[in-house]
Structure formats: structure tokens, C-alpha cells
Design a protein around this motif. Structure first.
Motif, PDB file in Angstrom:
ATOM      1  N   ALA A 247       0.817  -1.225   0.000  1.00 15.24           N
ATOM      2  CA  ALA A 247       0.000   0.000   0.000  1.00 15.24           C
ATOM      3  C   ALA A 247       0.846   1.269   0.000  1.00 15.24           C
ATOM      4  CB  ALA A 247      -0.931   0.010   1.215  1.00 15.24           C
ATOM      5  N   THR A 248       2.124   1.149   0.299  1.00 15.24           N
ATOM      6  CA  THR A 248       2.966   2.332   0.466  1.00 15.24           C
ATOM      7  C   THR A 248       2.987   3.271  -0.747  1.00 15.24           C
ATOM      8  OG1 THR A 248       4.370   1.262   2.118  1.00 15.24           O
ATOM      9  CG2 THR A 248       5.319   3.122   0.912  1.00 15.24           C
ATOM     10  N   PRO A 249       3.148   2.778  -1.983  1.00 17.65           N
ATOM     11  CA  PRO A 249       3.203   3.717  -3.109  1.00 17.65           C
ATOM     12  C   PRO A 249       1.967   4.607  -3.240  1.00 17.65           C
ATOM     13  CG  PRO A 249       4.030   1.569  -3.783  1.00 17.65           C
ATOM     14  CD  PRO A 249       3.443   1.393  -2.422  1.00 17.65           C
ATOM     15  N   ILE A 250       0.768   4.021  -3.110  1.00 14.20           N
ATOM     16  CA  ILE A 250      -0.448   4.813  -3.268  1.00 14.20           C
ATOM     17  C   ILE A 250      -0.627   5.754  -2.073  1.00 14.20           C
ATOM     18  CG2 ILE A 250      -1.952   3.056  -2.194  1.00 14.20           C
ATOM     19  CD1 ILE A 250      -2.897   5.279  -5.173  1.00 14.20           C
TER      20      ILE A 250
ATOM     21  N   PRO B  14      -8.061   2.279  -4.971  1.00  9.43           N
ATOM     22  CA  PRO B  14      -8.479   2.412  -6.369  1.00  9.43           C
ATOM     23  C   PRO B  14      -8.149   1.152  -7.177  1.00  9.43           C
ATOM     24  CG  PRO B  14      -7.135   4.293  -5.664  1.00  9.43           C
ATOM     25  CD  PRO B  14      -6.993   3.244  -4.625  1.00  9.43           C
ATOM     26  N   SER B  15      -9.096   0.726  -7.993  1.00  8.43           N
ATOM     27  CA  SER B  15      -8.906  -0.490  -8.774  1.00  8.43           C
ATOM     28  C   SER B  15      -7.714  -0.381  -9.709  1.00  8.43           C
ATOM     29  CB  SER B  15     -10.169  -0.793  -9.581  1.00  8.43           C
ATOM     30  OG  SER B  15      -9.967  -1.924 -10.412  1.00  8.43           O
ATOM     31  N   TRP B  16      -7.509   0.832 -10.287  1.00 10.39           N
ATOM     32  CA  TRP B  16      -6.399   0.994 -11.221  1.00 10.39           C
ATOM     33  C   TRP B  16      -5.060   0.754 -10.546  1.00 10.39           C
ATOM     34  CZ3 TRP B  16      -3.157   4.684  -9.385  1.00 10.39           C
ATOM     35  CH2 TRP B  16      -3.690   5.722  -8.619  1.00 10.39           C
ATOM     36  N   TYR B  17      -4.991   0.940  -9.245  1.00  9.24           N
ATOM     37  CA  TYR B  17      -3.739   0.679  -8.529  1.00  9.24           C
ATOM     38  C   TYR B  17      -3.642  -0.776  -8.100  1.00  9.24           C
ATOM     39  CZ  TYR B  17      -0.188   0.630  -4.911  1.00  9.24           C
ATOM     40  OH  TYR B  17       0.918   0.297  -4.154  1.00  9.24           O
ATOM     41  N   TRP B  18      -4.657  -1.276  -7.412  1.00 14.06           N
ATOM     42  CA  TRP B  18      -4.572  -2.622  -6.858  1.00 14.06           C
ATOM     43  C   TRP B  18      -4.597  -3.703  -7.925  1.00 14.06           C
ATOM     44  CZ3 TRP B  18      -2.555  -3.405  -2.403  1.00 14.06           C
ATOM     45  CH2 TRP B  18      -2.645  -2.412  -1.427  1.00 14.06           C
ATOM     46  N   SER B  19      -5.197  -3.423  -9.078  1.00 12.38           N
ATOM     47  CA  SER B  19      -5.180  -4.426 -10.149  1.00 12.38           C
ATOM     48  C   SER B  19      -3.769  -4.629 -10.706  1.00 12.38           C
ATOM     49  CB  SER B  19      -6.132  -4.029 -11.282  1.00 12.38           C
ATOM     50  OG  SER B  19      -5.748  -2.816 -11.886  1.00 12.38           O
ATOM     51  N   LEU B  20      -2.891  -3.628 -10.553  1.00  8.72           N
ATOM     52  CA  LEU B  20      -1.494  -3.828 -10.945  1.00  8.72           C
ATOM     53  C   LEU B  20      -0.873  -4.950 -10.113  1.00  8.72           C
ATOM     54  CD1 LEU B  20      -0.289  -0.104 -11.208  1.00  8.72           C
ATOM     55  CD2 LEU B  20      -0.903  -1.630 -13.089  1.00  8.72           C
ATOM     56  N   TRP B  21      -1.183  -4.952  -8.831  1.00  8.95           N
ATOM     57  CA  TRP B  21      -0.674  -6.000  -7.953  1.00  8.95           C
ATOM     58  C   TRP B  21      -1.364  -7.337  -8.221  1.00  8.95           C
ATOM     59  CZ3 TRP B  21       3.526  -5.383  -4.997  1.00  8.95           C
ATOM     60  CH2 TRP B  21       3.897  -4.105  -4.600  1.00  8.95           C
ATOM     61  N   THR B  22      -2.693  -7.346  -8.270  1.00 10.50           N
ATOM     62  CA  THR B  22      -3.413  -8.612  -8.411  1.00 10.50           C
ATOM     63  C   THR B  22      -3.156  -9.266  -9.762  1.00 10.50           C
ATOM     64  OG1 THR B  22      -5.394  -7.344  -9.056  1.00 10.50           O
ATOM     65  CG2 THR B  22      -5.223  -8.022  -6.758  1.00 10.50           C
ATOM     66  N   ASN B  23      -3.101  -8.475 -10.836  1.00 12.67           N
ATOM     67  CA  ASN B  23      -2.795  -9.059 -12.145  1.00 12.67           C
ATOM     68  C   ASN B  23      -1.405  -9.680 -12.152  1.00 12.67           C
ATOM     69  OD1 ASN B  23      -5.255  -8.322 -13.211  1.00 12.67           O
ATOM     70  ND2 ASN B  23      -4.492  -6.536 -14.288  1.00 12.67           N
TER      71      ASN B  23
ATOM     72  N   VAL C 151      -1.561 -12.972 -10.171  1.00 12.52           N
ATOM     73  CA  VAL C 151      -2.242 -14.023 -10.928  1.00 12.52           C
ATOM     74  C   VAL C 151      -1.321 -14.575 -12.016  1.00 12.52           C
ATOM     75  CG1 VAL C 151      -4.136 -14.504 -12.542  1.00 12.52           C
ATOM     76  CG2 VAL C 151      -4.573 -13.213 -10.445  1.00 12.52           C
ATOM     77  N   ARG C 152      -0.580 -13.708 -12.693  1.00 14.13           N
ATOM     78  CA  ARG C 152       0.369 -14.180 -13.718  1.00 14.13           C
ATOM     79  C   ARG C 152       1.468 -15.033 -13.089  1.00 14.13           C
ATOM     80  NH1 ARG C 152      -0.389  -8.815 -15.750  1.00 14.13           N
ATOM     81  NH2 ARG C 152      -1.671  -8.868 -17.626  1.00 14.13           N
ATOM     82  N   ASP C 153       1.943 -14.622 -11.916  1.00 16.22           N
ATOM     83  CA  ASP C 153       2.944 -15.422 -11.220  1.00 16.22           C
ATOM     84  C   ASP C 153       2.403 -16.813 -10.901  1.00 16.22           C
ATOM     85  OD1 ASP C 153       4.942 -13.542 -11.238  1.00 16.22           O
ATOM     86  OD2 ASP C 153       4.686 -12.913  -9.155  1.00 16.22           O
TER      87      ASP C 153
END
Length: 329
Positions: A107-110, A294-303, A306-308
């Protein structure tokens, strides 16, 4: 106590710490008021813009306002002072076992972005006429925005992630490994290493409507087979999603609400596409919803996570194939 530093001069650590602490207290107060107002209005504040952007803006704004009482300070001085408040908040979350270290880091960057916005806003106002009105209305505005988010921003967003992987074997040879996997090595991906849920085995009942279980590091994920085409495609519907991670905290074992219900897998599948030379391209698809904003931020992490996970599964399938083919020779 803040008068020890001359206007426009260097800021001592005591003054910076007190300003940062003032910002943190203001953010906590705004958050508590928002939770109270939200409860009265039947609104769940949750993990959204309010928590990760609005409260950090309050932190940065108040810290800068307190620091600049004797005169304008540089952007860096104000930003640095506000970080004392961020650090104090993070330590409190850990000390009271309210959150884990990994989630705080994620959460630190946001949070830092929100603090920077608050700092810039407070410096732009400076001592201009009208600035006092904005400062007085800061908490009511923050509380109102956090409550209004419930109606203005959808708490749930859907995402689909695709990953491709090529294995030097035919679809028919690979198919059995899609149904049953095990013996996964320890993860090498940083986020999976520090506790984010990852697969350790799968078992599939080979038929449409059959049960499928993906054993994760945090518990079983129950699934139902929807497409079963041997050598071509396997697809399943997810019935339940376990905890998204195991939190790490040196002071205890936190159970924050976001561990369950804020990330839900909907369905997944693997398609096998034959290639020249007896090779096969595996195309993995995962569809999920998440309620973090915000979804635009957290989806960077979740996507990314999921790829990993998809890559981890494909590497294990490839490893099992290599072992099986080597044993035959």
C-alpha cells in the motif's frame, strides 16, 4: 514547540516529527469519523479511495500546515515531515496486529502519492486568503468524500488475466498433468515467498461437473469442471476462494477483513494448442473480482500475482512432463 525552527530555515527532526504526528492524528480522526458516519448511514467504508488516498491527503495537508506556521517550507521539507506520520501509522498497525507487513509495503506507493497531493495542496494555499476556510473544512470534506465513495465508485471490479507457456510435448502427453499436479517446489516469486497464496497441488475429477480442488498455501480452493475436452481444453468454475495470503507481523497474527471477500476467483481454464515439432502452447485464463480501491492501482498488484501463479502452474506441468518423458527413456 514548533517555534524552534526559523522561517524558511532548516527543519529540525523534533519539529518535523511533531508535524508528521499531527498529520497522522488528523488522518485517524477523519477515518474514525467516516466509519461512524458510515455506520449511521448503513455504509461500509472498506478498503477504497478513502483509506488509501483521502486519508493520506489529510495526513500530508495537516503535517504541512503545522510545519509552515512560521513560514513557507520547501516541498521536500514538508514531504519528509509528513513521512513521520506515515511511519507512525504503519508501526501502530503492526504493533496492534491490525495489519501485516507485506500489505503495508504494497500500500505504500499509493499512500505516498496521497501524502504528496496533500503536501502540494497545503503549500499551494500557503497563507493566502481563503486558505483558512479550506483548512477548517478539510475534515468534513474528507469524511463526506469517504462516505460518498460508497455511491460514487463501484466497490467491485472484474478482471481477466491470460498467460501463455510452451512445452516440448504433445497435447495428449500433457493432458494428464493438467488433471493432477503436486510436488511443487518452494516459490521463487517474491510476493509468493512472503505469504501470498500460491498453488501446491491440484486434483481433478475427469468429467464435466466433476469436482476439482486446487490446494493453495492458505487452504483449498473448491472448483467445478465446466469444460472437459481431453487434449484440448479444461475449464472450471471456482466455488470458494480461501484467504489471499498469510500475513506476517512480528507482534502477532492479524486477521484483517481483506484476507477474504475482497479477492474472489470466478473461473479459470487451460487451453492446449498444438505447435510444430511436437510442442504445445498452453493458454491459461483466470477471471476474478476484487473490491480494493483504487482499482487501477490494486489491479497492478493482483494481475501480477495471478500471472505469477499461472506461470508457477505451467512450470510445474512442464517439470512433470520432463520427468515423465525421461522415465520412459
Amino acid at each position: 514547540m514548533l517555534d524552534e525552527d526559523a522561517p524558511n530555515g532548516p527543519v529540525g527532526p523534533k519539529a518535523a516529527a511533531l508535524a508528521g504526528l499531527a498529520g497522522a492524528i488528523a488522518a485517524v480522526l477523519a477515518g474514525a469519523l467516516a466509519v461512524g458516519v458510515g455506520a449511521a448511514a448503513g455504509v461500509d467504508i472498506g478498503y477504497g479511495y478513502g483509506l488509501f488516498l483521502i486519508l493520506p491527503i489529510v495526513n500530508g495537508f495537516v503535517a504541512t500546515w503545522v510545519l509552515q506556521k512560521k513560514g513557507q517550507r520547501t516541498l521536500w521539507q514538508c514531504f519528509a515531515a509528513s513521512q513521520y506520520g506515515v511511519l507512525a501509522s504503519a508501526l501502530a498497525l503492526l504493533a496492534f496486529s491490525l495489519e501485516g507487513a507485506v500489505c503495508i509495503v504494497m500500500a505504500t506507493p499509493i499512500v505516498v502519492l496521497g501524502v504528496l497531493v496533500g503536501v502540494a495542496l497545503a503549500r499551494a494555499l500557503g497563507t493566502r486568503d481563503g486558505g483558512g476556510a479550506v483548512r477548517l473544512s478539510l475534515l468534513p470534506l474528507a469524511v463526506s468524500a469517504m462516505v460518498a465513495e460508497h455511491w460514487m465508485v463501484s466497490p467491485e471490479t472484474s478482471h481477466t488475466v491470460n498467460t501463455e507457456f510452451v512445452i516440448a510435448a504433445s497435447p495428449e502427453q500433457i493432458w494428464p498433468s493438467l488433471l493432477t499436479t503436486g510436488g511443487y517446489p518452494d516459490p521463487t516469486e517474491p510476493l509468493l515467498q512472503v505469504g501470498v497464496a500460491h498453488p501446491i497441488g491440484t486434483a481433478t475429477e475427469p468429467k464435466v461437473g466433476g469436482d476439482r480442488t486446487c490446494r493453495l498455501s492458505t487452504g483449498p480452493m473448491r472448483e467445478r469442471v465446466e469444460v472437459f475436452e481431453p487434449g484440448k481444453k479444461l475449464q472450471w468454475r471456482v466455488l470458494s476462494t480461501p484467504d489471499t495470503m498469510r500475513e506476517w507481523n512480528p507482534f502477532g497474527t492479524p486477521r484483517p477483513p481483506h484476507l477474504r471477500g475482497y479477492f474472489e476467483c470466478l473461473w479459470g481454464g487451460i487451453e492446449l494448442i498444438p505447435l510444430e515439432g511436437g510442442r504445445t502452447r498452453l493458454v491459461g485464463t483466470t477471471s476474478y473480482t476484487q473490491r480494493l480501491g483504487p482499482s487501477w492501482y490494486w489491479s497492478l498488484w493482483t494481475n501480477h500475482i495471478v500471472r505469477d501463479v499461472q506461470q508457477r502452474v505451467f512450470r510445474q506441468i512442464g517439470s512433470q512432463m520432463e520427468s515423465r518423458l525421461s522415465a520412459r527413456h
